[in-house]
Design a protein around this motif. Structure first.
Motif, PDB file in Angstrom:
ATOM      1  N   ASP A  87     -24.859  18.024  52.042  1.00 61.47           N
ATOM      2  CA  ASP A  87     -25.733  18.882  53.001  1.00 61.47           C
ATOM      3  C   ASP A  87     -26.985  19.265  52.767  1.00 61.47           C
ATOM      4  OD1 ASP A  87     -22.921  20.621  52.171  1.00 61.47           O
ATOM      5  OD2 ASP A  87     -23.363  19.127  50.622  1.00 61.47           O
ATOM      6  N   ALA A  88     -28.390  18.049  52.032  1.00 59.92           N
ATOM      7  CA  ALA A  88     -29.270  18.646  52.182  1.00 59.92           C
ATOM      8  C   ALA A  88     -29.802  16.794  51.562  1.00 59.92           C
ATOM      9  CB  ALA A  88     -29.839  19.378  51.769  1.00 59.92           C
ATOM     10  N   LEU A  89     -30.746  16.565  51.964  1.00 65.34           N
ATOM     11  CA  LEU A  89     -31.124  14.841  51.734  1.00 65.34           C
ATOM     12  C   LEU A  89     -32.345  14.841  50.677  1.00 65.34           C
ATOM     13  CD1 LEU A  89     -30.818  12.927  54.947  1.00 65.34           C
ATOM     14  CD2 LEU A  89     -29.414  13.186  53.070  1.00 65.34           C
ATOM     15  N   SER A  90     -32.188  14.055  49.907  1.00 65.30           N
ATOM     16  CA  SER A  90     -33.631  14.080  48.600  1.00 65.30           C
ATOM     17  C   SER A  90     -34.540  12.858  49.401  1.00 65.30           C
ATOM     18  CB  SER A  90     -33.352  14.103  47.690  1.00 65.30           C
ATOM     19  OG  SER A  90     -34.297  13.266  47.012  1.00 65.30           O
ATOM     20  N   ILE A  91     -35.409  13.205  49.901  1.00 64.11           N
ATOM     21  CA  ILE A  91     -36.302  11.668  50.222  1.00 64.11           C
ATOM     22  C   ILE A  91     -37.309  11.588  49.075  1.00 64.11           C
ATOM     23  CG2 ILE A  91     -38.002  10.343  52.110  1.00 64.11           C
ATOM     24  CD1 ILE A  91     -34.990  11.959  53.182  1.00 64.11           C
ATOM     25  N   LEU A  92     -37.187  10.342  48.938  1.00 64.73           N
ATOM     26  CA  LEU A  92     -38.557   9.270  47.709  1.00 64.73           C
ATOM     27  C   LEU A  92     -39.847   9.540  48.622  1.00 64.73           C
ATOM     28  CD1 LEU A  92     -38.849   9.040  44.643  1.00 64.73           C
ATOM     29  CD2 LEU A  92     -36.226   9.649  45.373  1.00 64.73           C
ATOM     30  N   THR A  93     -40.271  10.090  48.423  1.00 62.99           N
ATOM     31  CA  THR A  93     -42.212   9.371  48.691  1.00 62.99           C
ATOM     32  C   THR A  93     -42.494   8.607  47.687  1.00 62.99           C
ATOM     33  OG1 THR A  93     -43.163  11.987  48.740  1.00 62.99           O
ATOM     34  CG2 THR A  93     -41.906  12.032  50.300  1.00 62.99           C
ATOM     35  N   GLU A  94     -42.835   9.228  46.532  1.00 63.50           N
ATOM     36  CA  GLU A  94     -43.689   7.810  45.639  1.00 63.50           C
ATOM     37  C   GLU A  94     -43.610   6.727  45.581  1.00 63.50           C
ATOM     38  OE1 GLU A  94     -45.928   6.515  42.967  1.00 63.50           O
ATOM     39  OE2 GLU A  94     -44.042   6.001  43.190  1.00 63.50           O
ATOM     40  N   PRO A  95     -45.146   6.391  46.374  1.00 59.64           N
ATOM     41  CA  PRO A  95     -44.963   5.083  46.534  1.00 59.64           C
ATOM     42  C   PRO A  95     -45.405   3.853  46.057  1.00 59.64           C
ATOM     43  CG  PRO A  95     -47.078   5.953  46.311  1.00 59.64           C
ATOM     44  CD  PRO A  95     -46.082   7.369  46.235  1.00 59.64           C
ATOM     45  N   HIS A  96     -44.897   4.328  44.653  1.00 58.03           N
ATOM     46  CA  HIS A  96     -45.999   3.013  43.355  1.00 58.03           C
ATOM     47  C   HIS A  96     -44.439   2.200  42.774  1.00 58.03           C
ATOM     48  CE1 HIS A  96     -49.735   3.076  44.731  1.00 58.03           C
ATOM     49  NE2 HIS A  96     -50.326   4.710  44.644  1.00 58.03           N
ATOM     50  N   TYR A  97     -43.975   3.237  42.560  1.00 60.99           N
ATOM     51  CA  TYR A  97     -43.042   2.947  41.430  1.00 60.99           C
ATOM     52  C   TYR A  97     -41.669   3.753  42.258  1.00 60.99           C
ATOM     53  CZ  TYR A  97     -46.310   3.643  37.955  1.00 60.99           C
ATOM     54  OH  TYR A  97     -47.511   3.679  37.116  1.00 60.99           O
ATOM     55  N   PHE A  98     -41.409   4.200  43.064  1.00 62.61           N
ATOM     56  CA  PHE A  98     -39.965   4.364  44.110  1.00 62.61           C
ATOM     57  C   PHE A  98     -39.837   3.657  45.333  1.00 62.61           C
ATOM     58  CE2 PHE A  98     -40.094   7.283  40.303  1.00 62.61           C
ATOM     59  CZ  PHE A  98     -38.885   7.467  40.128  1.00 62.61           C
ATOM     60  N   LYS A  99     -41.170   3.242  45.669  1.00 58.65           N
ATOM     61  CA  LYS A  99     -40.990   2.302  47.009  1.00 58.65           C
ATOM     62  C   LYS A  99     -40.829   3.225  47.991  1.00 58.65           C
ATOM     63  CE  LYS A  99     -42.239  -1.495  44.328  1.00 58.65           C
ATOM     64  NZ  LYS A  99     -43.074  -1.794  44.383  1.00 58.65           N
ATOM     65  N   GLY A 100     -41.085   4.700  47.846  1.00 60.10           N
ATOM     66  CA  GLY A 100     -41.682   5.361  48.974  1.00 60.10           C
ATOM     67  C   GLY A 100     -42.566   5.779  49.810  1.00 60.10           C
ATOM     68  N   ASN A 101     -42.215   6.508  51.068  1.00 58.72           N
ATOM     69  CA  ASN A 101     -43.800   6.866  51.731  1.00 58.72           C
ATOM     70  C   ASN A 101     -43.379   8.631  52.364  1.00 58.72           C
ATOM     71  OD1 ASN A 101     -44.977   6.835  53.903  1.00 58.72           O
ATOM     72  ND2 ASN A 101     -45.159   4.858  53.986  1.00 58.72           N
ATOM     73  N   LEU A 102     -44.187   9.124  52.660  1.00 60.73           N
ATOM     74  CA  LEU A 102     -44.500  10.589  53.145  1.00 60.73           C
ATOM     75  C   LEU A 102     -43.787  10.396  54.827  1.00 60.73           C
ATOM     76  CD1 LEU A 102     -47.413  12.283  52.238  1.00 60.73           C
ATOM     77  CD2 LEU A 102     -45.501  13.276  52.671  1.00 60.73           C
TER      78      LEU A 102
END
Length: 264
Positions: A87-102
């Motif tokens: 129904d929705a998506l959660s996108i991790l954007t925190e780069p250092h601890y979760f390796k995410g990206n805006l």
């Protein structure tokens, strides 16, 4: 404490981003922004046909588990979730601890129709404006990382921009902050962000204290249909699930398995 460490790292990173991309630059970019925030509450509210909802998470790593998914392709994962009925998506954007990206938000936004959550450690209005510019529809605010006044200020700023807010809580003190700040969507995270210990009874403890009319989201430690049915029975509207899906080879099938109503 890991939460304090992440917040401090976020502050340092944020100062660098503000220098590289000043607030005025972000503001001007809105004039060229093709994205209008989508209806988050409609996506998360229970209906007779769909009693509870799934926020499926695009997540590569975590501080406690390290790399969770090696073959990490955000767009492919998002499209697989769409096929599974998320129904929705959660996108991790925190780069250092979760390796995410805006940039993951912008990439995914082009290919899937469901609302997107910017999941990060948001402590400044700059990050909320970023979320809008990059294509998010709602943001996460963690009550434990903010003073009550800060939480209220950031929540109101997000709404001013047209974004919804998922306020994450871990205890009664957090819940008090969330209610005072005016949260409409409250996420109960079973994982303690300071110790990473799991408290799977937390929904049972906190839901009776939440006023009527709030959308309640359960987070962390969710991997079985039985658990989802039980928590929905005490008032949970939606479930944010990340690690369980990310560890499965076929995330579409994993989503269908955990919520059979998704099957056509």
């Amino acid at each position: 404490m890991i939460l304090d460490e992440i917040v401090q790292k976020t502050r340092e990173e944020l100062e660098n981003r503000k220098k590289e991309y000043p607030l005025e630059w972000l503001g001007r970019s809105l004039a060229y922004n093709p994205y209008m925030p989508r209806d988050v509450k409609k996506a998360l509210q229970s209906t007779p046909e769909r009693p509870y909802r799934i926020i499926a998470e695009v997540k590569k790593a975590s501080p406690s588990k390290g790399i969770i998914r090696e073959d990490f392709e955000p767009v492919s994962i998002a499209k697989a979730y769409e096929l599974g009925g998320a129904d929705a998506l959660s996108i991790l954007t925190e780069p250092h601890y979760f390796k995410g990206n805006l940039e993951y938000i912008t990439q995914v936004r082009r290919y899937v129709p469901m609302p997107l959550l910017r999941k990060d450690f948001i402590i400044d209005s700059y990050q909320i404006l970023e979320a809008l510019v990059y294509g998010a529809d709602f943001i996460l605010l963690i009550a434990a990382a903010l003073k009550a006044s800060e939480l209220k200020e950031l929540l109101e700023y997000a709404r001013h921009l047209g974004l919804e807010v998922l306020v994450e809580i871990h205890n009664k003190e957090d819940l008090t902050k969330a209610i005072w700040a005016g949260a409409d969507i409250i996420g109960i995270n079973h994982r303690d962000l300071q110790t990473f210990e799991m408290h799977m009874n937390l929904c049972h403890e906190l839901i009776p204290l939440i006023p009527q009319g709030k959308i309640i989201v359960a987070e962390s430690g969710l991997s079985s249909p039985k658990t989802l049915e039980e928590l929905h029975g005490i008032g949970v509207d939606a479930f944010l699930i990340g690690e369980h899906f990310m560890r499965q080879k076929d995330v579409t099938q994993a989503l269908l398995d955990i919520y059979p109503l998704n099957k056509k």
